[in-house]
Structures are given as structure tokens and as C-alpha cells.
Design a protein around this motif. Sequence first.
Motif, short mmCIF file in Angstrom:
data_model
loop_
_atom_site.label_atom_id
_atom_site.label_comp_id
_atom_site.label_asym_id
_atom_site.label_seq_id
_atom_site.Cartn_x
_atom_site.Cartn_y
_atom_site.Cartn_z
N VAL A 61 3.80 6.71 -7.84
CA VAL A 61 3.25 5.52 -8.46
C VAL A 61 1.79 5.84 -8.84
O VAL A 61 1.54 6.33 -9.94
CB VAL A 61 3.38 4.27 -7.55
N PHE A 62 0.83 5.57 -7.96
CA PHE A 62 -0.58 5.85 -8.28
C PHE A 62 -1.23 6.84 -7.32
O PHE A 62 -2.42 7.11 -7.42
CB PHE A 62 -1.40 4.54 -8.27
N GLY A 63 -0.47 7.38 -6.38
CA GLY A 63 -1.03 8.26 -5.36
C GLY A 63 -1.68 9.51 -5.90
O GLY A 63 -2.79 9.88 -5.46
N ASN A 64 -1.04 10.18 -6.84
CA ASN A 64 -1.63 11.41 -7.39
C ASN A 64 -2.94 11.11 -8.12
O ASN A 64 -3.92 11.84 -7.97
CB ASN A 64 -0.65 12.12 -8.32
N TYR A 65 -2.95 10.06 -8.92
CA TYR A 65 -4.16 9.68 -9.63
C TYR A 65 -5.27 9.32 -8.64
O TYR A 65 -6.40 9.77 -8.76
CB TYR A 65 -3.89 8.50 -10.57
N VAL A 102 -9.55 13.12 -2.78
CA VAL A 102 -8.86 13.24 -1.51
C VAL A 102 -7.88 14.39 -1.62
O VAL A 102 -7.04 14.41 -2.53
CB VAL A 102 -8.12 11.93 -1.14
N ALA A 103 -7.99 15.35 -0.72
CA ALA A 103 -7.09 16.51 -0.76
C ALA A 103 -5.78 16.16 -0.07
O ALA A 103 -5.79 15.67 1.06
CB ALA A 103 -7.74 17.69 -0.07
N PRO A 104 -4.65 16.40 -0.75
CA PRO A 104 -3.36 16.12 -0.11
C PRO A 104 -3.16 17.04 1.09
O PRO A 104 -3.49 18.22 1.04
CB PRO A 104 -2.34 16.40 -1.21
N GLY A 105 -2.64 16.45 2.17
CA GLY A 105 -2.36 17.24 3.36
C GLY A 105 -3.60 17.88 3.96
O GLY A 105 -3.54 18.99 4.45
N SER A 106 -4.72 17.15 3.96
CA SER A 106 -5.97 17.72 4.45
C SER A 106 -5.99 17.86 5.97
O SER A 106 -6.97 18.33 6.53
CB SER A 106 -7.16 16.87 3.99
N GLY A 107 -4.91 17.45 6.62
CA GLY A 107 -4.82 17.62 8.06
C GLY A 107 -5.43 16.48 8.86
O GLY A 107 -5.36 16.48 10.07
N LYS A 108 -6.05 15.53 8.21
CA LYS A 108 -6.65 14.40 8.91
C LYS A 108 -5.55 13.42 9.31
O LYS A 108 -4.64 13.14 8.56
CB LYS A 108 -7.68 13.69 8.04
N GLY A 158 0.81 -1.21 0.00
CA GLY A 158 0.00 0.00 0.00
C GLY A 158 0.84 1.26 0.00
O GLY A 158 0.52 2.24 -0.69
N SER A 159 1.92 1.25 0.77
CA SER A 159 2.80 2.42 0.82
C SER A 159 3.44 2.70 -0.53
O SER A 159 3.61 3.86 -0.90
CB SER A 159 3.90 2.20 1.87
N ILE A 160 3.79 1.66 -1.24
CA ILE A 160 4.38 1.84 -2.58
C ILE A 160 3.29 2.21 -3.58
O ILE A 160 3.44 3.16 -4.36
CB ILE A 160 5.13 0.57 -3.01
N TRP A 161 2.19 1.48 -3.59
CA TRP A 161 1.11 1.64 -4.57
C TRP A 161 0.55 3.07 -4.57
O TRP A 161 0.33 3.66 -5.61
CB TRP A 161 -0.01 0.64 -4.27
N TYR A 162 0.30 3.57 -3.36
CA TYR A 162 -0.36 4.87 -3.25
C TYR A 162 0.61 6.03 -3.04
O TYR A 162 0.18 7.13 -2.72
CB TYR A 162 -1.42 4.83 -2.15
N THR A 163 1.90 5.80 -3.25
CA THR A 163 2.84 6.91 -3.19
C THR A 163 2.59 7.80 -4.41
O THR A 163 2.19 7.31 -5.47
CB THR A 163 4.29 6.38 -3.14
#
Length: 138
Positions: free
Chosen positions: A29-33, A40-46, A21-26
Motif C-alpha cells: 500500500v504505502f509502506g515502501n513510499y 526508514v531502513a527495512p529490517g533495520s533490526g530495531k 496502520g497495518s494495512i496503510w503502511y504495508t
Amino acid sequence: MVPEINWIAVIVATISTMVVGSIWYTPKVFGNYWMRVAKVAPGSGKSAVVPILVTLVVSFISAWVLAGATYLSFDFYGGSYLTNALLTALILWGGFTAARFITHDAFEGRPVGLTALNCLHELVTFLVMGVVIGLFAI
């Protein structure tokens, strides 16, 4: 018959899900997509602590079920323990995980690309768990 389960394999397989998961959603890899299509907003503070703990628990359960089902498959069919683990992972993924993702995402109107991305992530996760469990043959 009670399946014999290698608990070290289950723990390593659980950890492997976090690595995948850490690699896949980086982002590289596929995290931005994923963030874009899942909205999902990056750095949304959650805080990610609760989702990570939930993921560890459900990954442990998945690894435990896969280990038990692999043992039963091996006991019934014989052959290679690794092959049984991989085939069992593929069958469980297709019959439960992918089928449920596709059903829920269709009703929720999620983008097909998001469904495919998440289903493929789960396929890779299950196959890696299958490799771990298959290599830790009891």
C-alpha cells in the motif's frame, strides 16, 4: 455533565487503529513510499514492540477522547450518533492532529509527501474510529 462512554467501543476503536496502520503502511500500500521518504531502513533490526505498545496507549486515549467528545456533540446537537461521531472525528483530526503534523513537519523540513501521507493515515484512522464509536451508540 460527565460523558457516557461505551468502553467496548473504545477498545474496538483502539484495535481498529492497529488494523488501519497495518494495512496503510504495508509495503503493497504505502509502506515502501513511507520507508523511502521517512528514511526508514527495512529490517533495520530495531524491535517494534515499544512503538506498538506506545501506539496502543495513545490510540486508546484518542478513542476515549473521541467517544467523550462524540457524546457531548450528540447531547448538544442531537441527530444521528454516527453522524456526530464522524463529524467530531473530522473536526478533532483537522484541528489537532493534522494541524500539529503540518506545523511540526514544516519546522523539521520533512517532505510534503510524507506529511500528506501521515495526515491522511490519521484521517482514515480517526474516521474508522468514528464509525466504530458511532455504531456502538450508547
